[in-house]
Design an enzyme around this catalytic site. Structure first.
Site, PDB file in Angstrom:
ATOM      1  N   GLY A 166     -11.356  28.858  -4.975  1.00 55.83           N
ATOM      2  CA  GLY A 166     -10.105  29.191  -4.271  1.00 55.83           C
ATOM      3  C   GLY A 166      -9.772  28.127  -3.250  1.00 55.83           C
ATOM      4  O   GLY A 166     -10.335  27.025  -3.296  1.00 55.83           O
ATOM      5  N   ASN A 167      -8.845  28.417  -2.367  1.00 52.67           N
ATOM      6  CA  ASN A 167      -8.530  27.459  -1.296  1.00 52.67           C
ATOM      7  C   ASN A 167      -8.104  28.221  -0.040  1.00 52.67           C
ATOM      8  O   ASN A 167      -8.027  29.442  -0.045  1.00 52.67           O
ATOM      9  CB  ASN A 167      -7.455  26.462  -1.750  1.00 52.67           C
TER      10      ASN A 167
END
Ligand code: CTP
Length: 400
Positions: A207-208
């Site tokens: 993810g980020n």
């Protein structure tokens, strides 16, 4: 957007009057002009001193001043306001409003007001449910007054139910909605926001740090301007209470692609503000991957670029906006990106010390359009950046 707007607040007798101090504070922070009128019984719940200091204006409650006989001109006050908000609106005041009673200054101002009137009921659940109250509310709505729906929760009586006055932030949203120009009425907008999660196995993902704040701010500003908004939201805790937004929750870039592809066909405007993962694990393990003594390598496959895809199917009448986050050669890359992805303009964020980007409330951006023209802005709140973006979209829509 509330800068210079004239907001008149009518305070009536309810314990929720304590929330009005914070409401006035938010409105003043947004540079609105605020005046307050109180019913005499409201004095039992909050002092006029608090509200006069916070609003920067004297608080009025009587038809004339006892000291020098000055007349508090209710007609003038009613005409002064761009919007009148009665918060909290007690059962008693709503009954008077529904029947045109005029036994205090606030009621006289209400009857004189030519501007839109919002009212935020606050009372105990049984009072709120009483047929007389419901009839009064129906009557007030039929006069064109707009109700700010009370919430459900613990009431001053200790009981739980409907009747809690809406929170100040929600009241501000309604005021903004009421005062916005509705430049995009009848338009359909699609906004992507937040990160995407790319599954490695059933418990792990790539993810980020995107919070989704910027995308939600844009969706809200589009809705305030009258657009019918579909917000395609990756995993994020940010929610919105602005009416006019339908949120579709997605997890992966593939899910986001499918929803955006389908919604774009009917959209007039698309703003791709999501931080979509550029790569996804080639294999998604069906079971949790067990730790081994040796290192693990993951093979990654490129995801579909949603913005680029929409750019290829875009009709001349549609407005497409993308984002770019660059740490170096920002302008050069964004100028190339706006053309390659066939967007109308790109909002360039530069991840520098003064522009931290993720999770924060401020953003410093530049717009780069498909003629390579650049507009640079000061550091602003994400809400203000959203206003700039939506103003530009409205201008482009008008010129198409
Ligand atoms: N975008 C998208 N789908 C992807 C990747 C990105 O729709 N799979 C959109 C983003 O929502 C954003 C823009 O494309 O509007 C960002 O473009 P991108 O090419 O990913 O650039 P950056 O993230 O700025 O950086 P880089 O060019 O280094 O990848």
């Amino acid at each position: 957007m509330l800068k210079g707007k004239k907001i008149l607040i009518g305070v009536t007798a309810s314990i929720a009057a304590y929330k009005v101090a914070y409401l006035v504070r938010i409105l003043k922070k947004e540079n609105a002009e605020v005046k307050v009128v109180m019913t005499p019984s409201a004095f039992d719940f909050i002092t006029p001193l608090t509200l006069s200091v916070l609003s920067g204006n004297p608080v009025l409650s009587t038809f004339s001043s006892k000291e020098d006989g000055t007349w508090n001109n209710h007609v003038e006050l009613g005409l002064w306001a761009d919007v009148m908000v009665i918060a909290p609106a007690s059962a008693n005041t709503m009954s008077k409003m529904a029947n045109g009673a005029c036994d205090n200054l606030m009621m006289a101002v209400y009857l004189s007001a030519k501007c839109p009137v919002l009212f935020a009921p606050a009372m105990d659940l049984d009072m709120y449910k009483h047929p007389a109250t419901l009839e009064n509310i129906a009557k007030l709505k039929s006069f064109g007054n707009k109700m700010i729906q009370p919430g459900y929760g613990e009431l001053a009586s200790g009981l739980f139910g409907e009747g809690r006055m809406a929170e100040p932030e929600e009241i501000v949203e309604h005021i903004e909605l009421q005062l916005s120009e509705k430049k995009l009425k009848g338009k359909k907008a699609l906004v992507s926001a937040g990160p995407t999660y790319e599954a490695i196995d059933p418990v792990r993902f790539i993810g980020n740090h995107s919070s989704g704040k910027m995308g939600v701010a844009i969706a809200e500003e589009l809705a305030r301007n009258g657009a019918d908004v579909t917000l395609v939201m990756g995993p994020s805790n940010i929610t919105s209470k602005v009416p006019g937004i339908t949120t579709v929750h997605v997890l992966s870039s593939e899910d986001m692609f499918k929803v955006c592809d389908e919604a774009f066909v009917n959209a007039d405007i698309a703003v791709m503000a999501a931080a979509v993962a550029d790569y996804t694990p080639t294999e998604k393990a069906a079971q949790k991957i067990k730790k081994k003594e040796i290192d693990l390598s993951l093979q990654l496959t490129k995801t579909k670029d949603i913005l680029m895809h929409l750019g290829t199917i875009k009709k001349a009448s549609q407005v497409l906006v993308g984002f770019a986050l660059e740490t170096e050669n920002g302008l050069e890359n964004a100028t190339e990106k706006v053309k390659r992805k066939n967007a109308d303009f790109i909002v360039l964020n530069s991840l520098t010390a003064e522009n931290k980007g993720f999770g924060v409330d401020f953003n410093k951006v530049q717009f780069i359009d498909n003629n390579s023209a650049v507009e640079a802005f000061e550091s602003k709140s994400k809400k203000e950046v959203a206003t700039d973006i939506v103003s530009k979209i409205a201008k482009i829509i008008k010129s198409k």
